[in-house]
Design a protein around this motif. Sequence first.
Motif, mmCIF file in Angstrom:
data_model
loop_
_atom_site.group_PDB
_atom_site.id
_atom_site.type_symbol
_atom_site.label_atom_id
_atom_site.label_comp_id
_atom_site.label_asym_id
_atom_site.label_seq_id
_atom_site.Cartn_x
_atom_site.Cartn_y
_atom_site.Cartn_z
ATOM 1 N N MET A 1 -3.254 4.653 -12.632
ATOM 2 C CA MET A 1 -2.981 4.454 -11.223
ATOM 3 C C MET A 1 -4.277 4.620 -10.439
ATOM 4 N N ALA A 2 -4.409 3.825 -9.414
ATOM 5 C CA ALA A 2 -5.622 3.829 -8.605
ATOM 6 C C ALA A 2 -5.736 5.080 -7.747
ATOM 7 N N SER A 3 -6.952 5.368 -7.355
ATOM 8 C CA SER A 3 -7.230 6.444 -6.406
ATOM 9 C C SER A 3 -7.141 5.851 -5.004
ATOM 10 N N VAL A 4 -6.258 6.403 -4.169
ATOM 11 C CA VAL A 4 -6.060 5.877 -2.816
ATOM 12 C C VAL A 4 -6.324 6.991 -1.809
ATOM 13 N N VAL A 5 -7.142 6.659 -0.806
ATOM 14 C CA VAL A 5 -7.451 7.582 0.282
ATOM 15 C C VAL A 5 -7.125 6.869 1.587
ATOM 16 N N ILE A 6 -6.424 7.572 2.481
ATOM 17 C CA ILE A 6 -6.073 6.998 3.775
ATOM 18 C C ILE A 6 -6.439 7.978 4.878
ATOM 19 N N TYR A 7 -7.171 7.487 5.868
ATOM 20 C CA TYR A 7 -7.530 8.281 7.039
ATOM 21 C C TYR A 7 -6.507 7.969 8.124
ATOM 22 N N THR A 8 -5.887 9.014 8.673
ATOM 23 C CA THR A 8 -4.822 8.841 9.645
ATOM 24 C C THR A 8 -5.057 9.705 10.873
ATOM 25 N N ARG A 9 -4.157 9.523 11.842
ATOM 26 C CA ARG A 9 -4.081 10.429 12.987
ATOM 27 C C ARG A 9 -2.611 10.576 13.341
ATOM 28 N N ASP A 68 -2.503 -3.627 8.838
ATOM 29 C CA ASP A 68 -2.260 -5.065 8.715
ATOM 30 C C ASP A 68 -2.888 -5.616 7.440
ATOM 31 N N ASP A 69 -4.051 -5.114 7.092
ATOM 32 C CA ASP A 69 -4.755 -5.590 5.895
ATOM 33 C C ASP A 69 -3.991 -5.250 4.620
ATOM 34 N N ILE A 70 -3.477 -4.024 4.529
ATOM 35 C CA ILE A 70 -2.778 -3.627 3.308
ATOM 36 C C ILE A 70 -1.443 -4.375 3.183
ATOM 37 N N HIS A 71 -0.792 -4.639 4.318
ATOM 38 C CA HIS A 71 0.443 -5.429 4.272
ATOM 39 C C HIS A 71 0.151 -6.880 3.886
ATOM 40 N N ALA A 72 -0.969 -7.414 4.353
ATOM 41 C CA ALA A 72 -1.362 -8.776 3.973
ATOM 42 C C ALA A 72 -1.649 -8.849 2.473
ATOM 43 N N LEU A 73 -2.317 -7.834 1.940
ATOM 44 C CA LEU A 73 -2.560 -7.797 0.496
ATOM 45 C C LEU A 73 -1.242 -7.770 -0.271
ATOM 46 N N ASP A 74 -0.277 -7.024 0.242
ATOM 47 C CA ASP A 74 1.025 -6.942 -0.412
ATOM 48 C C ASP A 74 1.740 -8.294 -0.374
ATOM 49 N N ARG A 75 1.743 -8.941 0.787
ATOM 50 C CA ARG A 75 2.389 -10.264 0.914
ATOM 51 C C ARG A 75 1.741 -11.288 -0.007
ATOM 52 N N ALA A 76 0.423 -11.168 -0.199
ATOM 53 C CA ALA A 76 -0.309 -12.113 -1.058
ATOM 54 C C ALA A 76 -0.166 -11.772 -2.547
ATOM 55 N N GLY A 77 0.520 -10.670 -2.857
ATOM 56 C CA GLY A 77 0.698 -10.275 -4.256
ATOM 57 C C GLY A 77 -0.525 -9.618 -4.863
ATOM 58 N N LYS A 78 -1.461 -9.171 -4.047
ATOM 59 C CA LYS A 78 -2.708 -8.593 -4.559
ATOM 60 C C LYS A 78 -2.717 -7.076 -4.556
ATOM 61 N N LEU A 79 -1.840 -6.456 -3.776
ATOM 62 C CA LEU A 79 -1.863 -4.997 -3.660
ATOM 63 C C LEU A 79 -1.491 -4.321 -4.966
ATOM 64 N N ASP A 80 -0.457 -4.797 -5.632
ATOM 65 C CA ASP A 80 -0.022 -4.183 -6.893
ATOM 66 C C ASP A 80 -1.138 -4.222 -7.934
ATOM 67 N N THR A 81 -1.893 -5.296 -7.960
ATOM 68 C CA THR A 81 -3.011 -5.411 -8.903
ATOM 69 C C THR A 81 -4.072 -4.362 -8.591
ATOM 70 N N LEU A 82 -4.400 -4.189 -7.315
ATOM 71 C CA LEU A 82 -5.386 -3.177 -6.937
ATOM 72 C C LEU A 82 -4.899 -1.775 -7.280
ATOM 73 N N LEU A 83 -3.628 -1.530 -7.054
ATOM 74 C CA LEU A 83 -3.077 -0.197 -7.312
ATOM 75 C C LEU A 83 -2.947 0.105 -8.792
ATOM 76 N N ALA A 84 -2.861 -0.920 -9.608
ATOM 77 C CA ALA A 84 -2.710 -0.719 -11.057
ATOM 78 C C ALA A 84 -4.044 -0.454 -11.741
ATOM 79 N N ALA A 85 -5.127 -0.754 -11.044
ATOM 80 C CA ALA A 85 -6.467 -0.612 -11.662
ATOM 81 C C ALA A 85 -6.810 0.831 -11.937
#
Length: 85
Positions: A1-9, A68-85
């Motif tokens: 599983m990929a390493s994911v970091v998110i900066y929030t407020r 918006d970018d992460i949702h676009a990656l998901d719609r394009a079918g690319k997010l799962d590939t990034l997360l599986a790396a």
Amino acid sequence: MASVVIYTREFCGYCARAKSLLDSKGVDYVEHNATYSPELRQEMISKAKGRSTFPQIFINGEHVGGCDDIHALDRAGKLDTLLAA
């Protein structure tokens, strides 16, 4: 599983939407809440090459953008590939 970091407020609807997407995919992520930390906000801006809106998301150290970018990656079918790396 990929390493994911998110900066929030706090009180950020976009942050909540991005985290909800990651949660729906069962992703463990490190959240940096920069609401009251100018240092964390500056760190985020530096890593995101000047982008200062919240959230900013990084997968395996690579900046993928905001909500918006992460949702676009998901719609394009690319997010799962990034997360599986």
